[in-house]
Scaffold this motif. Structure first.
Motif, PDB file in Angstrom:
ATOM      1  N   ASN A 104       0.800  -1.227   0.000  1.00 58.77           N
ATOM      2  CA  ASN A 104       0.000   0.000   0.000  1.00 58.77           C
ATOM      3  C   ASN A 104       0.834   1.278   0.000  1.00 58.77           C
ATOM      4  O   ASN A 104       0.465   2.251  -0.641  1.00 58.77           O
ATOM      5  CB  ASN A 104      -0.924   0.020   1.226  1.00 58.77           C
ATOM      6  CG  ASN A 104      -1.975  -1.055   1.175  1.00 58.77           C
ATOM      7  OD1 ASN A 104      -2.733  -1.152   0.222  1.00 58.77           O
ATOM      8  ND2 ASN A 104      -2.026  -1.896   2.201  1.00 58.77           N
ATOM      9  N   GLN A 105       1.962   1.287   0.707  1.00 61.21           N
ATOM     10  CA  GLN A 105       2.680   2.538   0.930  1.00 61.21           C
ATOM     11  C   GLN A 105       3.496   2.956  -0.298  1.00 61.21           C
ATOM     12  O   GLN A 105       3.247   4.012  -0.884  1.00 61.21           O
ATOM     13  CB  GLN A 105       3.579   2.409   2.162  1.00 61.21           C
ATOM     14  CG  GLN A 105       2.794   2.222   3.458  1.00 61.21           C
ATOM     15  CD  GLN A 105       3.719   2.128   4.652  1.00 61.21           C
ATOM     16  OE1 GLN A 105       4.031   3.114   5.321  1.00 61.21           O
ATOM     17  NE2 GLN A 105       4.182   0.921   4.942  1.00 61.21           N
ATOM     18  N   PHE A 106       4.479   2.136  -0.684  1.00 60.51           N
ATOM     19  CA  PHE A 106       5.233   2.438  -1.907  1.00 60.51           C
ATOM     20  C   PHE A 106       4.518   1.722  -3.045  1.00 60.51           C
ATOM     21  O   PHE A 106       4.898   0.628  -3.472  1.00 60.51           O
ATOM     22  CB  PHE A 106       6.681   1.974  -1.796  1.00 60.51           C
ATOM     23  CG  PHE A 106       7.575   2.549  -2.870  1.00 60.51           C
ATOM     24  CD1 PHE A 106       8.557   3.476  -2.565  1.00 60.51           C
ATOM     25  CD2 PHE A 106       7.433   2.178  -4.206  1.00 60.51           C
ATOM     26  CE1 PHE A 106       9.380   4.014  -3.550  1.00 60.51           C
ATOM     27  CE2 PHE A 106       8.234   2.710  -5.201  1.00 60.51           C
ATOM     28  CZ  PHE A 106       9.209   3.628  -4.869  1.00 60.51           C
ATOM     29  N   ASN A 107       3.476   2.338  -3.536  1.00 58.16           N
ATOM     30  CA  ASN A 107       2.675   1.765  -4.615  1.00 58.16           C
ATOM     31  C   ASN A 107       2.071   2.933  -5.383  1.00 58.16           C
ATOM     32  O   ASN A 107       1.166   3.617  -4.895  1.00 58.16           O
ATOM     33  CB  ASN A 107       1.581   0.861  -4.052  1.00 58.16           C
ATOM     34  CG  ASN A 107       0.928   0.017  -5.129  1.00 58.16           C
ATOM     35  OD1 ASN A 107       0.866   0.413  -6.293  1.00 58.16           O
ATOM     36  ND2 ASN A 107       0.412  -1.139  -4.732  1.00 58.16           N
ATOM     37  N   LEU A 108       2.595   3.180  -6.576  1.00 63.92           N
ATOM     38  CA  LEU A 108       2.229   4.408  -7.273  1.00 63.92           C
ATOM     39  C   LEU A 108       0.782   4.454  -7.735  1.00 63.92           C
ATOM     40  O   LEU A 108       0.199   5.531  -7.830  1.00 63.92           O
ATOM     41  CB  LEU A 108       3.168   4.622  -8.478  1.00 63.92           C
ATOM     42  CG  LEU A 108       4.467   5.343  -8.081  1.00 63.92           C
ATOM     43  CD1 LEU A 108       5.530   4.357  -7.661  1.00 63.92           C
ATOM     44  CD2 LEU A 108       4.975   6.215  -9.199  1.00 63.92           C
ATOM     45  N   THR A 109       0.192   3.301  -8.025  1.00 65.85           N
ATOM     46  CA  THR A 109      -1.186   3.320  -8.535  1.00 65.85           C
ATOM     47  C   THR A 109      -2.148   2.500  -7.685  1.00 65.85           C
ATOM     48  O   THR A 109      -3.359   2.656  -7.811  1.00 65.85           O
ATOM     49  CB  THR A 109      -1.239   2.780  -9.976  1.00 65.85           C
ATOM     50  OG1 THR A 109      -0.770   1.423  -9.987  1.00 65.85           O
ATOM     51  CG2 THR A 109      -0.363   3.620 -10.904  1.00 65.85           C
ATOM     52  N   THR A 110      -1.636   1.616  -6.828  1.00 66.54           N
ATOM     53  CA  THR A 110      -2.448   0.724  -5.987  1.00 66.54           C
ATOM     54  C   THR A 110      -3.453  -0.071  -6.819  1.00 66.54           C
ATOM     55  O   THR A 110      -4.545  -0.387  -6.344  1.00 66.54           O
ATOM     56  CB  THR A 110      -3.169   1.504  -4.864  1.00 66.54           C
ATOM     57  OG1 THR A 110      -2.350   2.566  -4.415  1.00 66.54           O
ATOM     58  CG2 THR A 110      -3.429   0.609  -3.660  1.00 66.54           C
ATOM     59  N   ARG A 111      -3.095  -0.377  -8.026  1.00 66.08           N
ATOM     60  CA  ARG A 111      -3.949  -1.247  -8.833  1.00 66.08           C
ATOM     61  C   ARG A 111      -3.777  -2.682  -8.339  1.00 66.08           C
ATOM     62  O   ARG A 111      -2.666  -3.126  -8.070  1.00 66.08           O
ATOM     63  CB  ARG A 111      -3.574  -1.156 -10.309  1.00 66.08           C
ATOM     64  CG  ARG A 111      -3.912   0.193 -10.946  1.00 66.08           C
ATOM     65  CD  ARG A 111      -3.579   0.168 -12.437  1.00 66.08           C
ATOM     66  NE  ARG A 111      -4.045   1.373 -13.124  1.00 66.08           N
ATOM     67  CZ  ARG A 111      -3.276   2.212 -13.799  1.00 66.08           C
ATOM     68  NH1 ARG A 111      -1.970   1.985 -13.861  1.00 66.08           N
ATOM     69  NH2 ARG A 111      -3.776   3.272 -14.397  1.00 66.08           N
ATOM     70  N   ARG A 112      -4.875  -3.405  -8.260  1.00 61.88           N
ATOM     71  CA  ARG A 112      -4.842  -4.791  -7.807  1.00 61.88           C
ATOM     72  C   ARG A 112      -5.091  -5.719  -9.003  1.00 61.88           C
ATOM     73  O   ARG A 112      -5.969  -5.448  -9.826  1.00 61.88           O
ATOM     74  CB  ARG A 112      -5.916  -5.034  -6.740  1.00 61.88           C
ATOM     75  CG  ARG A 112      -5.890  -4.062  -5.572  1.00 61.88           C
ATOM     76  CD  ARG A 112      -4.579  -4.065  -4.812  1.00 61.88           C
ATOM     77  NE  ARG A 112      -4.682  -3.289  -3.576  1.00 61.88           N
ATOM     78  CZ  ARG A 112      -3.655  -2.990  -2.796  1.00 61.88           C
ATOM     79  NH1 ARG A 112      -2.428  -3.371  -3.129  1.00 61.88           N
ATOM     80  NH2 ARG A 112      -3.831  -2.285  -1.694  1.00 61.88           N
ATOM     81  N   TYR A 113      -4.318  -6.796  -9.055  1.00 66.62           N
ATOM     82  CA  TYR A 113      -4.461  -7.739 -10.153  1.00 66.62           C
ATOM     83  C   TYR A 113      -4.579  -9.155  -9.601  1.00 66.62           C
ATOM     84  O   TYR A 113      -3.890  -9.524  -8.644  1.00 66.62           O
ATOM     85  CB  TYR A 113      -3.263  -7.667 -11.101  1.00 66.62           C
ATOM     86  CG  TYR A 113      -3.090  -6.334 -11.794  1.00 66.62           C
ATOM     87  CD1 TYR A 113      -4.077  -5.833 -12.637  1.00 66.62           C
ATOM     88  CD2 TYR A 113      -1.942  -5.569 -11.605  1.00 66.62           C
ATOM     89  CE1 TYR A 113      -3.930  -4.613 -13.281  1.00 66.62           C
ATOM     90  CE2 TYR A 113      -1.776  -4.349 -12.245  1.00 66.62           C
ATOM     91  CZ  TYR A 113      -2.774  -3.876 -13.078  1.00 66.62           C
ATOM     92  OH  TYR A 113      -2.623  -2.667 -13.702  1.00 66.62           O
TER      93      TYR A 113
END
Length: 351
Positions: A244-253
């Protein structure tokens, strides 16, 4: 299966489904924070001493505390971080871990050990900061209803199960909360306890270094990359859905989504593994790029995320070097990144 669910079973079934959906969205907790007195053993170590605490075979109460420690140990084997938050003198608090023959948990099982006389909400903040995880990733287990309510009031984002009076039911209470649900368990999960012990050694080295540059150099870090493959697939999907923290888009796949990227000639996938003098940190970074147009040579970075284990070590700069080189090798002329703000990723807004 198109199998109907009995109305009597529906609430339990629904709860289990909701846990899996939450885990898929990265909402599972990462760390179990344990009180000590009357939580891991019966009695007060500072008053009763090693011989006076209740722990071990021979009494129902002592066996209940052993069973709870065994449950915590099993969580640790699955990759859940264990921490201690206790109002105690540190030497007294450490004594059972080092000397009591019936202790299941030992000091090396605890990634962050905090024993002092400060209030517990403050110490929980310290634990989250030390482990470099979000404070909402903590589950706090304490037998004292005053401490539980104090933490709930001051830190409502921390999960605080309402432990029953009987310690034989502690493990069931925490398990029933669904806080540590996992879609699957990877090799990196199994190695996580050792990885956090390595982090403690890194922190000790950092404190003895005169500057950050010399500290990082002394670690002998190596960042290795390869394209997504079936060997790392489970860990890749897990990172995408937990970070969650270092995640530029927080897209889930999903698993199938990631497999589709692997087979898409317009996509470029990188998994990044970090090693250093203290061991293998496992896969700590994921990058997915996609060609906007084959003729233009422009590549959009769909996803760029890093585990908390790679933060504060300038790994993102090395990752960019690898990313640019890999993209260039595939004929890319320009890279375009995107930041999509979320409730937790403010740290990368200027990345």
């Amino acid at each position: 299966a198109k199998q109907e669910i009995s109305p009597k079973a529906a609430p339990g079934y629904g709860d289990l489904v909701a846990r899996l959906l939450a885990a898929q969205q990265g909402l599972s907790a990462k760390c179990l924070v344990l009180d000590l007195d009357n939580t891991l053993w019966g009695g007060v170590i500072g008053d009763d001493g090693l011989e006076g605490i209740v722990l071990g075979q021979g009494s129902a109460l002592g066996e209940a505390y052993v069973a709870f420690q065994q449950y915590a140990k099993e969580l640790s084997r699955r990759g859940i971080i264990l921490a201690v938050c206790s109002k105690n003198d540190e030497a007294n608090a450490l004594a059972p871990f080092e000397k009591h023959p019936d202790m299941v948990l030992r000091r090396q099982d605890i990634a962050c050990f905090v024993a002092n006389w400060q209030d517990k909400p403050s110490n929980l903040k310290t634990i989250a900061k030390t482990l470099n995880i979000g404070i909402d990733s903590l589950v706090f287990a304490d037998d004292n209803p005053f401490e539980r309510q104090f933490v709930r009031r001051e830190l409502p984002m921390v999960i605080v199960p309402e432990l029953p009076e009987d310690p034989a039911l502690y493990a069931r209470c925490i398990s029933n909360s669904g806080s540590f649900e996992a879609l699957r368990i990877t090799g990196d999960d199994i190695a996580r306890s050792a990885q956090y012990q390595g982090n403690l050694q890194r922190e000790q080295l950092r404190q003895s270094s005169t500057d950050v540059a010399s500290y990082l150099k002394s670690l002998g870090m190596r960042l290795k990359w390869r394209h997504f493959d079936n060997i790392g697939l489970q860990r890749i999907v897990q990172l995408i859905n937990k970070t969650n923290q270092f995640n530029l888009t927080t897209r889930r796949y999903s698993h199938s989504d990631v497999a589709a990227f692997m087979n898409d000639p317009k996509s470029m996938t990188l998994q990044l593994r970090l090693t250093d003098a203290f061991g293998d940190n496992g896969i700590i970074g994921i990058v997915i790029g996609r060609l906007a147009d084959e003729d233009s040579g422009d590549m959009d970075i769909e996803t760029w995320l890093m585990s908390c284990r790679g933060l504060g070590r300038r790994v993102q700069e090395a990752a960019l070097v690898h990313l640019a080189a890999a993209a260039k090798a595939e004929g890319t002329k320009t890279l375009s990144g995107r930041f999509i703000p979320s409730a937790k990723n403010a740290m990368v807004k200027d990345h």
